[in-house]
Write an enzyme that holds these catalytic residues in place. Structure first.
Site, short mmCIF file in Angstrom:
data_model
loop_
_atom_site.label_atom_id
_atom_site.label_comp_id
_atom_site.label_asym_id
_atom_site.label_seq_id
_atom_site.Cartn_x
_atom_site.Cartn_y
_atom_site.Cartn_z
N HIS A 79 0.85 -1.20 0.00
CA HIS A 79 0.00 0.00 0.00
C HIS A 79 0.88 1.24 0.00
O HIS A 79 1.65 1.48 0.94
CB HIS A 79 -0.95 -0.03 1.20
CG HIS A 79 -1.95 -1.14 1.08
ND1 HIS A 79 -2.47 -1.82 2.16
CD2 HIS A 79 -2.53 -1.69 -0.03
CE1 HIS A 79 -3.33 -2.73 1.71
NE2 HIS A 79 -3.37 -2.67 0.39
N GLU A 102 1.53 3.94 2.85
CA GLU A 102 1.97 3.48 4.17
C GLU A 102 3.49 3.59 4.28
O GLU A 102 4.22 2.60 4.36
CB GLU A 102 1.44 2.06 4.41
CG GLU A 102 -0.09 2.04 4.43
CD GLU A 102 -0.73 0.65 4.30
OE1 GLU A 102 0.00 -0.35 4.41
OE2 GLU A 102 -1.94 0.59 4.06
N HIS A 133 2.34 -3.33 7.10
CA HIS A 133 1.39 -2.29 6.70
C HIS A 133 1.30 -1.24 7.81
O HIS A 133 1.85 -1.38 8.88
CB HIS A 133 -0.01 -2.88 6.50
CG HIS A 133 -0.12 -3.79 5.33
ND1 HIS A 133 -0.79 -3.43 4.18
CD2 HIS A 133 0.35 -5.04 5.11
CE1 HIS A 133 -0.74 -4.43 3.31
NE2 HIS A 133 -0.05 -5.42 3.85
N GLU A 170 0.27 -4.22 11.36
CA GLU A 170 -0.22 -2.86 11.13
C GLU A 170 0.52 -1.97 12.13
O GLU A 170 0.32 -2.10 13.34
CB GLU A 170 -1.73 -2.76 11.36
CG GLU A 170 -2.57 -3.58 10.40
CD GLU A 170 -2.75 -2.95 9.03
OE1 GLU A 170 -2.23 -1.82 8.80
OE2 GLU A 170 -3.38 -3.58 8.17
O1 0X9 Z 1 -6.74 -4.06 4.30
C1 0X9 Z 1 -5.59 -4.44 4.16
O2 0X9 Z 1 -5.14 -4.87 3.11
C2 0X9 Z 1 -4.63 -4.36 5.35
N1 0X9 Z 1 -4.92 -3.21 6.14
S1 0X9 Z 1 -4.54 -1.73 5.63
O3 0X9 Z 1 -5.17 -0.79 6.50
N2 0X9 Z 1 -2.98 -1.53 5.75
O4 0X9 Z 1 -4.94 -1.61 4.27
C3 0X9 Z 1 -4.73 -5.52 6.26
C4 0X9 Z 1 -5.32 -6.78 5.84
C5 0X9 Z 1 -5.26 -7.74 6.98
N3 0X9 Z 1 -6.25 -8.71 6.97
C6 0X9 Z 1 -7.53 -8.53 7.41
N4 0X9 Z 1 -7.93 -7.48 7.98
N5 0X9 Z 1 -8.36 -9.52 7.21
ZN ZN Z 2 -1.85 -1.65 4.05
#
Ligand code: 0X9
Ligand code: ZN
Length: 512
Positions: free
Chosen positions: A176, A179, A297, A369
């Site tokens: 991403h 980030e 992330h 995260e």
């Molecule tokens: O949404 C995402 O791809 C990730 N979070 S972010 O805020 N950096 O975009 C994390 C994905 C992790 N997995 C789940 N939340 N299921």
């Molecule tokens: Zn991310």
């Protein structure tokens, strides 16, 4: 980093190509950042229908930050929303960050100032080159693919001399684009592992374990955040973008994956449609020595484990949860508090990297995260947090490396990847719960831990002290119980097992 400083002390380049220099690049002019109280899902739909742009890519009821374009203000204010303006000048915030970056002296590659601020792709590439040049016995640069716009996707291999089949950990960051702290942290762990490689504990680790770091999986998106839109997330497919973290092959197109190209979580037309995810997939598949995967992330201060698409327990739930708990504790000892959590319990994100790496490649897989937790800060951390956050990631990575190291200690024939079967069915689930949990709690619980002498799994206060409720993602993260008695039991099992392995088990070397 001292010896690298010999490369030069006063290389001051012209200010980087700046967003501020780009007349097209004021996408947030007159935008507000507003926090809205959203009581429930129906109200969330009503809010989104006003055309505001949710700050997190996975908006949920609760306190939600939204970007409000000038033409949307009236609609928002006409209604009875409970609002708080977090920033009345979003473009000004972006410009301020940019002015700081543009005025900064560019660091001498390898000269020690790299982590005083965030760095663009050219500086990142130069730093990687400098590290490799200064420590060729430890560092190999691998070009593992090319982005849509033709940029190299680079992996850095760090290891002491030894056979290629020693267990390996892969770290990816920068899927991403916005980030930035994830990317700086990826670079930070590379830097620390290389420049501190002679420290006895690390030297021993690098004898046993190989590390591959891909600091910028999505270089096109990252470049775009430096020239056009600071808050760009996806790759640059057709100028609209695909979310690479929805484009992997496990559960592709399931819950939490966008079907429309304009969506921030757009999964793309098919699994692995993007060169960035193909590069990661092919690299992982081409390196059977990999045993663990860490995807970095921001933001929310969470340590997430599979599954990320469905809330069912993964076959190795106990092992994965124990690793996430140990990582959160290790990170917490460095500074900020992190909460371990199953990914799907946060929100479903089908087609993400770690689910695929776990299900299809058999890797022990974790998503971090990073900081902050606070939506108001979001993706723009002050540069004085680069090193502290980097230290948190390093401490968490160290737990993963210990897990990998423990795999090396196993007697022949006893594989414990802590992972599911290759088709994701879990059919060949191993005894990974005790194996991997023991592994994460072996040396670290008594010895000093990279980077600052914490105690790894031995102290789970990082978990217990983690704040309840809403994460910086705007999600109401429920805490995974630390179950200390279970961790202690697993730790003891691991110790018994590990000491047995030491005496009778194989070491790496000729004949493996
Ligand atoms: O949404 C995402 O791809 C990730 N979070 S972010 O805020 N950096 O975009 C994390 C994905 C992790 N997995 C789940 N939340 N299921
Ligand atoms: Zn991310």
């Amino acid at each position: 980093m001292g010896y690298l400083a010999l490369i030069g002390l006063a290389w001051i380049a012209a200010a980087p190509a700046a967003m501020g220099d780009n007349p097209r690049a004021h996408p947030y002019a007159d935008h507000l950042l507003v926090e809205v109280e959203v009581p429930d899902a129906a109200e969330l739909q009503r809010l989104l229908a006003t055309g505001v742009d949710p700050w997190p890519d996975h908006p949920r009821p609760g306190r939600l930050a939204v970007l409000v374009a000038p033409e949307r203000r009236a609609a928002l204010w006409a209604d009875d929303w409970s609002l708080r303006v977090l920033s009345s000048d979003v473009q000004g915030d972006v410009d301020a960050e940019w002015a700081r970056l543009a005025a900064a002296v560019r660091p001498v590659p390898g000269g020690g100032a790299f982590f005083t601020d965030f760095r663009d792709l050219a500086a990142i590439d130069a730093e990687i080159d400098a590290l490799a040049a200064a420590a060729p016995e430890l560092v190999t640069i691998l070009d593992i693919g090319e982005s849509l716009e033709g940029r190299a996707i680079r992996a850095v291999r760090i290891t002491a001399e030894g056979p290629d089949d020693r267990p390996a950990v892969i770290v990816t960051a920068g899927q991403h684009a916005r980030e930035w702290i994830a990317i700086s942290s990826g670079m930070y762990v590379v830097d620390q592992l290389v420049t501190r490689a002679s420290e006895p504990q690390l030297a021993a680790m690098l004898d046993d374990v190989q590390l591959f770091v891909i600091p910028v999986v999505n270089p096109d998106g990252y470049a775009y955040t430096w020239t056009d839109q600071r808050y760009w997330r996806k790759n640059r497919r057709d100028g609209i973008g695909v979310d690479t973290n929805r484009n992997f092959g496990h559960g592709w197109g399931g819950e939490g994956a966008g079907t429309q190209a304009f969506e921030e979580n757009y999964a793309g037309p098919s699994a692995f449609s993007e060169p960035e995810t193909i590069a990661v997939r092919d690299f992982v598949q081409g390196h059977p020595e990999l045993v663990a995967y860490l995807d970095v992330h921001s933001f929310g201060q969470l340590v997430l484990y599979p599954w990320g698409d469905v809330q069912a327990e993964a076959p190795d739930d106990a092992a994965l949860s124990a690793t996430a708990t140990a990582i959160a504790a290790a990170m917490g000892e460095q500074g900020a508090q992190y909460t371990p959590l199953q990914g799907a319990a946060l929100y479903p994100a089908a087609g993400n990297a770690i689910d695929w790496s776990y299900a299809d490649a058999g890797l022990h897989a974790i998503t971090m995260e990073l900081r902050p937790q606070d939506m108001e800060i979001g993706f723009v951390l002050p540069p004085d947090q680069i090193v502290p956050v980097g230290d948190e990631v390093l401490a968490g990575l160290w737990v993963m490396m210990q897990w990998a190291q423990a795999q090396a200690m196993e007697p022949p024939g006893e594989s414990s990847t802590g992972a599911a079967s290759s088709d994701g069915s879990g059919a060949d689930t191993t005894t990974a719960a005790s194996d991997s949990s023991g592994a994460v709690g072996t040396e670290s619980s008594t010895g000093p831990v990279m980077p600052g002498g914490g105690s790894g799994l031995g102290d789970s206060t990082g978990v217990d002290a983690a704040p309840d409720g809403a994460s910086g993602c705007g999600c109401d993260a429920t805490r995974t119980p630390a179950a200390p008695w279970a961790l202690v039991l697993l730790l003891v099992l691991g110790r018994i097992r590990r000491s047995g392995s030491r005496e009778g088990g194989r070491r790496w070397g000729a004949g493996g």
